[in-house]
Design an enzyme around this catalytic site. Structure first.
Site, PDB file in Angstrom:
ATOM      1  N   THR A 210       0.780  -1.454  -0.149  1.00  0.00           N
ATOM      2  CA  THR A 210      -0.145   0.019   0.011  1.00  0.00           C
ATOM      3  C   THR A 210       0.870   1.401   0.040  1.00  0.00           C
ATOM      4  O   THR A 210       1.935   1.353   0.719  1.00  0.00           O
ATOM      5  CB  THR A 210      -0.776   0.076   1.370  1.00  0.00           C
ATOM      6  OG1 THR A 210      -1.795  -1.198   1.257  1.00  0.00           O
ATOM      7  CG2 THR A 210      -1.734   1.289   1.256  1.00  0.00           C
ATOM      8  N   ARG A 238     -11.941 -10.021  -2.229  1.00  0.00           N
ATOM      9  CA  ARG A 238     -11.657  -9.162  -1.037  1.00  0.00           C
ATOM     10  C   ARG A 238     -11.062  -7.987  -1.193  1.00  0.00           C
ATOM     11  O   ARG A 238     -10.278  -7.588  -2.111  1.00  0.00           O
ATOM     12  CB  ARG A 238     -10.508 -10.173  -0.150  1.00  0.00           C
ATOM     13  CG  ARG A 238      -9.961  -9.526   1.015  1.00  0.00           C
ATOM     14  CD  ARG A 238      -8.825  -8.584   0.967  1.00  0.00           C
ATOM     15  NE  ARG A 238      -8.375  -8.188   2.430  1.00  0.00           N
ATOM     16  CZ  ARG A 238      -7.388  -6.990   2.687  1.00  0.00           C
ATOM     17  NH1 ARG A 238      -7.056  -6.314   1.400  1.00  0.00           N
ATOM     18  NH2 ARG A 238      -7.179  -6.839   3.691  1.00  0.00           N
ATOM     19  N   GLY A 262      -1.326  -1.717   6.249  1.00  0.00           N
ATOM     20  CA  GLY A 262      -1.418  -2.826   6.842  1.00  0.00           C
ATOM     21  C   GLY A 262      -2.686  -3.407   6.963  1.00  0.00           C
ATOM     22  O   GLY A 262      -3.170  -3.419   5.807  1.00  0.00           O
ATOM     23  N   GLY A 264      -5.880  -4.290   6.505  1.00  0.00           N
ATOM     24  CA  GLY A 264      -7.176  -3.551   6.308  1.00  0.00           C
ATOM     25  C   GLY A 264      -8.280  -4.072   7.093  1.00  0.00           C
ATOM     26  O   GLY A 264      -8.982  -3.043   7.471  1.00  0.00           O
TER      27      GLY A 264
HETATM   28  N1  GLY Z   1      -4.282  -1.939   3.784  1.00  0.00           N
HETATM   29  C1  GLY Z   1      -4.205  -2.627   2.567  1.00  0.00           C
HETATM   30  C2  GLY Z   1      -5.180  -3.667   2.495  1.00  0.00           C
HETATM   31  O1  GLY Z   1      -5.679  -4.256   3.447  1.00  0.00           O
HETATM   32  O2  GLY Z   1      -5.646  -4.199   1.597  1.00  0.00           O
END
Ligand code: GLY
Length: 351
Positions: A210, A238, A262, A264
């Site tokens: 990310t 997802r 992190g 999510g």
């Molecule tokens: N922070 C990225 C995700 O969980 O997809």
């Protein structure tokens, strides 16, 4: 090169115009914020992304334009873990999520988007050209094509193909518990804390799935963006926090802005970035606000907090930046004036 840069080990900066002087380990690195504008972004890839944002900010451009162009650099990099070069889902397809928000609380997001190089730019079009905030899947792709975005070839990058083949050898999937053994790229980086732990790239940089970026422009207005490929080898369909306004990103032009990186699922359950901004509204510094929300995650997750990584990065209206992570290893990039650096965040656990 990242390894030639000076790293500052501090997670809170003073106001604009003062020296960044809180350096851990007695490592005094002169770094003066010369005033607005300022841009901060997650992980090592943020250094290059900030440069692109700066091209807009230093000419007096809007923060929202800067944060869009900034993270597009990372999306385009085949070497990184954001964008089409990233790891696929467990069915072998790269699916991307992104969002953007401006100083007027306009916002847009896309999720589960395939074969489009710049999801953040599509999110911007959702914001600017539709009455909606979020488009997903084939609808988001259809909109992107209608807006003139190219449909890219469905092909994994060399790095992602190798990682996927390795993962397929076991291909165990046990959501929501993170099984680090199934994540060879992370294993190579020798970092724990699940699929959102940072990992070391062949060029020596530490990177991540990310990039979140927040900025304040010369007019004092704020903007933010966030873009991701999500968890490598995730279940098909997802979606994490990154495209969700209030979770992966939130901007309130009266208060400040925050982005998350992190795991999510655990950012979403505490409305992470929104919570940080609301705590800054109550007068907390960016670092303390980030820490409070990390503390909330620790309370919810209990012993399982050991298995995940989450970090928040925030900027307030005074130009103060701060971050806090669950585990050590989170770094962010900051640029202001002619100075740029990587900062190591404080963390809840200190192993
Ligand atoms: N922070 C990225 C995700 O969980 O997809």
């Amino acid at each position: 090169m990242v390894n030639r840069r000076k790293f500052i080990h501090a997670s809170a900066f003073g106001s604009l115009g003062i020296l960044f002087s809180k350096i851990a380990a007695g490592n005094q690195v002169p770094f003066t914020i010369k005033g607005k504008p300022v841009v901060i972004s997650t992980w090592d890839a943020g250094l290059e992304a900030n440069k692109a944002a700066w091209e807009i900010l230093h000419k007096g451009g809007r923060a929202v334009d800067a944060v869009e162009k900034g993270v597009m650099v990372t999306e385009a990099s085949q070497n990184c873990c954001v964008g089409l070069g990233a790891n696929p889902d467990r069915d072998g397809f790269v699916t991307l999520d992104a969002c953007i928000m401006d100083e007027f609380s306009n916002c847009g997001g896309v999720a589960f988007l395939e074969r489009i190089k710049h999801p953040v730019a599509v999110a911007r079009r959702v914001m600017d050209k539709t009455p909606h905030v979020m488009l997903v899947g084939s609808g988001a792709q259809q909109f992107a094509i209608a807006e003139g975005f190219l449909l890219e070839e469905q092909k994994l990058s060399e790095q992602a193909q190798a990682a996927y083949e390795e993962w397929l050898k076991n291909s165990q999937y046990k959501p929501p518990v993170i099984n680090i053994e199934n994540l060879p790229v992370r294993q190579a980086g020798k970092q724990g804390h699940g699929p959102f732990a940072p990992h070391k790239l062949s060029n020596g940089e530490w990177n991540h799935d990310t990039i979140g970026m927040v900025a304040m422009d010369t007019h004092g207005n704020m903007g933010g963006s966030c873009t991701t490929s999500g968890a490598g080898f995730k279940m098909r369909g997802r979606i994490g926090d990154s495209p969700i306004i209030g979770a992966g990103l939130f901007v309130d032009n009266e208060v400040g802005a925050c982005t998350a990186t992190g795991q999510g699922e655990d950012v979403i359950r505490v409305a992470g970035s929104h919570s940080v901004v609301e705590l800054m509204r109550q007068g907390l510094s960016p670092e303390v606000a980030c820490k409070k929300v990390i503390e909330r995650i620790v309370k919810i997750k209990k012993a399982k907090a050991k298995d995940i990584q989450v970090a928040f990065l925030a900027l307030n209206k005074k130009g103060q930046a701060g971050a806090f992570a669950l585990h050590p290893g989170f770094r962010y990039a900051i640029k202001s004036g002619d100075k740029e650096t990587l900062v190591t965040s404080k963390s809840w656990f200190n192993e």
